[in-house]
Design an enzyme around this catalytic site. Structure first.
Site, PDB file in Angstrom:
ATOM      1  CG  HIS A  70      -1.920   1.121   1.149  1.00  0.00           C
ATOM      2  ND1 HIS A  70      -3.184   0.954   0.626  1.00  0.00           N
ATOM      3  CD2 HIS A  70      -1.813   2.425   1.471  1.00  0.00           C
ATOM      4  CE1 HIS A  70      -3.814   2.111   0.659  1.00  0.00           C
ATOM      5  NE2 HIS A  70      -3.003   3.028   1.166  1.00  0.00           N
ATOM      6  CB  CYS A  71       2.053   3.335  -2.658  1.00  0.00           C
ATOM      7  SG  CYS A  71       3.283   4.615  -2.912  1.00  0.00           S
TER       8      CYS A  71
END
Ligand code: ZN
Ligand code: ZN
Length: 250
Positions: free
Chosen positions: A57-58
């Site tokens: 998850h960025c």
């Protein structure tokens, strides 16, 4: 290329598995979603749902990186690093001149105040440079330091992801495979990554290069082509099987 890939990375959904139970057979169930979880799918606690071929998850993209936007994420990192390296190198002389100018201004300011202290009457001479000049030089120094820091940090991240792509692994699989490798090693067995087709083919599959022409049209130019497969099952892509089939096979 930077803007295109950034825009595509934040607007493209990473891909989610179907919620209906009957659609997939022989897959595990996500304990949080209570829904089928295809191979390579992982649950993202921030998005609160399962993501196909989840990488991570960025927070910078405010999006999960998975099956459908993994290429956009990597291309963004790569072109951004290249852009920062280009600016750092081409701006080096400018940075040195600005840095020297600031040092000179500091010296002039010191001399000005010393001269004022020695004078008997109460009048300080005006500064030898304007506020604008000083702000201009400081901005250049700030920009160069920012640019080269991003080049280093993002460059390291890009290299790390390049190594993962070469091995045909996602960031999450890297940890899983490492544990599995150690577990099998103790039993005297060797671990083989079922999603790796060899370094060269892993890159071709990742970038979607089916024919040599695609290196130009799909890698060096902006392209919205979809990745191989649906992200639900992981068959060997046709461009890999074709390459490994001898042309003269009977
Ligand atoms: Zn889930
Ligand atoms: Zn997420």
């Amino acid at each position: 290329m930077i803007v295109f890939h950034y825009y595509m990375a934040i607007t493209t959904a990473p891909g989610y598995p179907p919620q209906a139970k009957g659609d997939l057979t022989g897959v595990s169930i996500c304990r949080k979603c209570i829904a089928p979880k295809p191979a390579r799918t992982h649950h993202c606690s921030i998005c609160n749902r399962c993501v196909l071929k989840m990488d991570h998850h960025c927070p910078w993209l405010n999006n999960c990186v998975g099956h459908y936007n993994h290429r956009y994420f990597f291309s963004f990192c790569l072109f951004m690093t290249m852009g920062c390296i280009y600016c750092s190198i081409s701006g080096w002389d400018m940075f040195r001149e600005a840095y020297a100018a600031i040092e000179r201004m500091k010296q002039l300011e010191k001399e000005r105040l010393q001269a004022a202290a020695n004078q008997t009457y109460y009048q300080t001479p005006p500064p030898a440079f304007s506020f604008r000049q000083r702000a201009f030089h400081k901005s250049i120094v700030y920009l160069w330091v920012l640019c080269s820091s991003v080049a280093l940090a993002l460059g390291a991240l890009t290299l790390w992801h390049a190594a993962l792509i070469t091995r045909g692994e996602t960031s999450i699989e890297r940890h899983i495979n490492k544990k599995e490798r150690q577990r099998l090693q103790k039993k005297g067995k060797a671990f083989r990554n079922p999603y790796s087709f060899g370094a060269w083919d892993n890159w071709r599959v990742f970038l979607g290069v089916d024919v040599p022409r695609h290196w130009l049209t799909r890698v060096l130019l902006p392209s919205t082509h979809l990745p191989h497969g649906t992200g639900l099952s992981w068959d060997t892509p046709p461009c890999v099987t074709q390459r490994h089939t001898p042309l003269l096979a009977i």
